[in-house]
Design a protein around this motif. Structure first.
Motif, mmCIF file in Angstrom:
data_model
loop_
_atom_site.group_PDB
_atom_site.id
_atom_site.type_symbol
_atom_site.label_atom_id
_atom_site.label_comp_id
_atom_site.label_asym_id
_atom_site.label_seq_id
_atom_site.Cartn_x
_atom_site.Cartn_y
_atom_site.Cartn_z
ATOM 1 N N ILE A 186 29.521 42.269 -114.888
ATOM 2 C CA ILE A 186 28.731 43.153 -114.110
ATOM 3 C C ILE A 186 29.093 44.783 -114.431
ATOM 4 O O ILE A 186 28.342 45.557 -114.549
ATOM 5 N N ASP A 187 30.293 44.951 -114.295
ATOM 6 C CA ASP A 187 30.817 46.383 -114.838
ATOM 7 C C ASP A 187 30.485 46.768 -116.340
ATOM 8 O O ASP A 187 30.103 47.849 -116.359
ATOM 9 N N MET A 188 30.589 45.772 -117.111
ATOM 10 C CA MET A 188 30.017 46.188 -118.619
ATOM 11 C C MET A 188 28.581 46.199 -118.441
ATOM 12 O O MET A 188 28.066 47.062 -119.253
ATOM 13 N N VAL A 189 27.945 45.746 -118.041
ATOM 14 C CA VAL A 189 26.252 45.695 -117.790
ATOM 15 C C VAL A 189 25.869 47.258 -117.206
ATOM 16 O O VAL A 189 25.243 47.989 -117.728
ATOM 17 N N GLU A 190 26.584 47.533 -116.150
ATOM 18 C CA GLU A 190 26.371 48.786 -115.347
ATOM 19 C C GLU A 190 26.828 49.906 -116.367
ATOM 20 O O GLU A 190 26.170 50.987 -116.516
ATOM 21 N N GLU A 191 27.965 49.737 -117.015
ATOM 22 C CA GLU A 191 28.252 50.931 -118.046
ATOM 23 C C GLU A 191 27.255 50.821 -119.212
ATOM 24 O O GLU A 191 26.966 52.164 -119.601
ATOM 25 N N LEU A 192 26.605 50.066 -119.617
ATOM 26 C CA LEU A 192 25.549 49.987 -120.681
ATOM 27 C C LEU A 192 24.466 50.681 -120.009
ATOM 28 O O LEU A 192 23.601 51.540 -120.709
ATOM 29 N N LEU A 193 24.004 50.328 -118.971
ATOM 30 C CA LEU A 193 22.759 50.861 -118.034
ATOM 31 C C LEU A 193 23.050 52.203 -118.009
ATOM 32 O O LEU A 193 22.241 53.157 -118.135
ATOM 33 N N GLU A 194 24.233 52.678 -117.675
ATOM 34 C CA GLU A 194 24.570 54.121 -117.506
ATOM 35 C C GLU A 194 24.406 54.778 -118.558
ATOM 36 O O GLU A 194 23.939 56.160 -118.770
ATOM 37 N N PHE A 195 24.940 54.135 -119.741
ATOM 38 C CA PHE A 195 24.786 54.935 -121.109
ATOM 39 C C PHE A 195 23.358 55.258 -121.540
ATOM 40 O O PHE A 195 22.829 56.092 -121.857
ATOM 41 N N THR A 196 22.555 54.031 -121.299
ATOM 42 C CA THR A 196 21.007 53.909 -121.570
ATOM 43 C C THR A 196 20.246 55.192 -120.873
ATOM 44 O O THR A 196 19.587 55.916 -121.344
ATOM 45 N N ARG A 197 20.589 55.261 -119.372
ATOM 46 C CA ARG A 197 20.035 56.456 -118.712
ATOM 47 C C ARG A 197 20.455 57.715 -119.384
ATOM 48 O O ARG A 197 19.726 58.543 -119.245
ATOM 49 N N ILE A 198 21.660 58.128 -119.824
ATOM 50 C CA ILE A 198 22.040 59.273 -120.441
ATOM 51 C C ILE A 198 21.294 59.255 -121.549
ATOM 52 O O ILE A 198 20.845 60.609 -121.777
ATOM 53 N N GLN A 199 21.104 58.495 -122.501
ATOM 54 C CA GLN A 199 20.499 58.630 -123.795
ATOM 55 C C GLN A 199 18.940 58.882 -123.468
ATOM 56 O O GLN A 199 18.303 59.602 -124.241
ATOM 57 N N ASP A 200 18.369 58.297 -122.417
ATOM 58 C CA ASP A 200 16.953 58.645 -122.256
ATOM 59 C C ASP A 200 16.671 59.768 -121.284
ATOM 60 O O ASP A 200 15.460 59.998 -121.044
ATOM 61 N N GLY A 201 17.738 60.409 -120.720
ATOM 62 C CA GLY A 201 17.476 61.528 -119.831
ATOM 63 C C GLY A 201 17.398 61.294 -118.665
ATOM 64 O O GLY A 201 16.710 62.100 -117.876
ATOM 65 N N ARG A 202 17.493 59.906 -118.045
ATOM 66 C CA ARG A 202 17.341 59.480 -116.844
ATOM 67 C C ARG A 202 18.281 59.776 -115.548
ATOM 68 O O ARG A 202 18.359 59.093 -114.689
ATOM 69 N N PHE A 203 19.349 60.103 -116.461
ATOM 70 C CA PHE A 203 20.755 60.046 -115.568
ATOM 71 C C PHE A 203 20.567 61.285 -114.477
ATOM 72 O O PHE A 203 20.521 62.648 -114.977
ATOM 73 N N THR A 204 20.879 61.180 -113.298
ATOM 74 C CA THR A 204 20.602 62.256 -112.514
ATOM 75 C C THR A 204 21.967 62.222 -111.393
ATOM 76 O O THR A 204 22.558 60.879 -111.348
ATOM 77 N N LEU A 205 22.091 63.266 -110.536
ATOM 78 C CA LEU A 205 23.073 63.341 -109.677
ATOM 79 C C LEU A 205 22.673 63.571 -108.418
ATOM 80 O O LEU A 205 21.591 63.999 -107.984
ATOM 81 N N ASP A 206 23.336 62.772 -107.443
ATOM 82 C CA ASP A 206 23.132 63.202 -105.848
ATOM 83 C C ASP A 206 23.922 63.974 -105.492
ATOM 84 O O ASP A 206 25.145 63.809 -104.899
#
Length: 472
Positions: A301-321
């Motif tokens: 799960i940690d690995m998949v979450e890390e990959l998903l986070e990286f994908t969001r960064i690459q796609d510009g969908r990474f946001t902060l609260d």
């Protein structure tokens, strides 16, 4: 394809440069020819008018004679005219009939040019440039009126010269100017062609290399020939080629690493699941197997979450609260929670406490805990041989500084510039995808902070995070 590209460049060069140069040279040649024409004709006309005026003044002493005596004097002067090889001297009556000529006896003939009648009417020197009505030859004629003291015009003194020599001289000068202009155009053409080729050939080489890179020939280099814009372009493409090759290598290593990282927990989960389902284990062994399955599942799960986070960064969908939070409390909670886990592996986290006041700062607490956990995990994986990690947080120059250090072998100097690159793992054999630090740096950067990785003076690697007090 290459020939078309060269032709295209040369065509644009011809249209934009050489055609303009040809027009300029042509205009210069035309201007020179007209000025040459004006120079010769003006000088010749002024010379003939001067001679006509001088000769007319000389004949002023004869004007009071009788007509017969006057015209006899004209005939005698015409016969003894010294410049008869270059000029023709004529004496003409007011009715346009010829009285005498330095070329012979032409009495009674009419020259037939209009400047004679104009000179009679205006009583001024008049000029004619054109064809001789009798011979068709181009001539210049200057007619000067001879006037009695009573103001009556009794005759015309006329100088006539052929324009054949002058026209030939003008034509020759124009031809010389055309040849000179043609030579200038050829010189410009060949010199600029050489210059264009010094651009086209390197561009062709750069184009060929770019095609090889596009076809998968990563790492191919262009031989730099000039220290100019072409050389700069070569350096840029060479640098791009090297970086693409590095990225391709890191991606291949990343795929291999992720495949290995996924295979290990999946193998453990699959193996223990089959063993438990066989029903041959006692309750204690079953419990141990379930714990392993749970641990490896969390790891996946940690690995998949890390990959998903990286994908969001690459796609510009990474946001902060972003909210105001106590960053010291978030950091301490993360250190103590993770420290309990590391104790089982024989690694101690030494939290360096201090009494300095750290104000609340605007940040995404969950994302920053993710950064802290990732860096602590890296310290444990790569520096765990030192059996110790130190962590501290303190204010400095309107920034919150977080410093995490291990006591392992440190990072090789040649790898330091690349450790934050995505997919990069360097010489490390530790588990991981190689994207954790890239994600951490992106999170810190979105907080307007910095993340620096280096080696401590007395050994081990250290990570220093700086977050500003102000708005993120």
């Amino acid at each position: 394809m290459q020939i078309k590209k060269i032709s295209g460049i040369q065509k644009r060069w011809l249209n934009n440069n050489i055609s303009i140069m040809i027009v300029v040279v042509l205009l210069v040649v035309i201007a020179y020819s007209f000025s040459n024409y004006a120079y010769y004709y003006t000088n010749l006309e002024q010379n003939l008018e001067s001679r006509a005026r001088t000769t007319t003044d000389f004949f002023g002493t004869y004007i009071n004679q009788s007509y017969n005596e006057f015209y006899q004097s004209c005939a005698t002067f015409a016969q003894t005219f010294e410049d008869k090889n270059r000029l023709e001297l004529q004496f003409v009556k007011v009715n346009g009939k010829l009285v005498a000529s330095s070329y012979g006896q032409w009495s009674g003939q009419e020259p037939g040019t209009p400047e004679i009648s104009r000179a009679v009417q205006t009583q001024k020197i008049e000029t004619f440039i054109g064809k001789n009505p009798q011979t068709g030859e181009r001539i210049m004629a200057v007619s000067s009126p001879m006037i009695y003291s009573s103001g009556e015009v009794i005759g015309i003194l006329r100088y006539v010269t052929s324009l054949r020599v002058v026209d030939r001289e003008i034509l020759l000068n124009s031809l010389y100017a055309i040849l000179a202009g043609f030579g200038v155009v050829l010189l410009i053409l060949f010199s600029n062609r050489y210059f264009i080729l010094t651009i086209v050939r390197p561009v062709m080489e750069i184009n060929d290399t770019a095609k090889r890179i596009a076809s998968g020939g990563y790492g191919v280099q262009i031989q730099k020939q000039f220290d100019d814009e072409i050389g700069e372009l070569s350096d840029t493409i060479n640098d791009m080629s090297v970086k693409i090759a590095q990225t391709e290598k890191m991606q291949s290593e990343f795929i291999s690493s992720v495949s290995h990282e996924l295979r290990t927990p999946l193998t453990a989960i699959s193996g223990w699941s089959e063993t438990i389902l066989s029903g041959q284990l006692d309750p204690e062994e079953n419990r141990r197997g379930v714990q392993i399955i749970l641990r490896e599942s969390r790891r996946l799960i940690d690995m998949v979450e890390e990959l998903l986070e990286f994908t969001r960064i690459q796609d510009g969908r990474f946001t902060l609260d972003v909210q105001m939070c106590d960053i010291r409390a978030e950091f301490e909670d993360t250190v103590f929670m993770y420290g309990n886990r590391l104790k089982q592996e024989g690694i101690t986290i030494d939290y360096l406490e201090n009494d300095e006041n750290i104000p609340e700062i605007p940040c995404d607490a969950a994302r920053m805990r993710q950064v802290f956990l990732n860096i602590l995990d890296n310290a444990a994986k790569h520096g765990g041989s030192g059996q110790k990690i130190t962590a501290e947080i303190y204010p400095e120059d309107h920034n919150v500084v977080i410093r995490i250090r291990d006591f392992g072998p440190g990072i090789p100097e040649e790898e330091l510039p690349h450790v934050k690159l995505k997919f990069y793992k360097g010489s490390s054999k530790a588990r991981g995808s190689g994207i954790g630090l890239a994600v951490c740096e992106e999170i810190v950067a979105l907080h307007n902070g910095t993340l620096d990785i280096g080696n401590a003076l007395d050994g081990g690697a250290q990570v220093i995070i700086r977050l500003p007090f102000g708005d993120a």
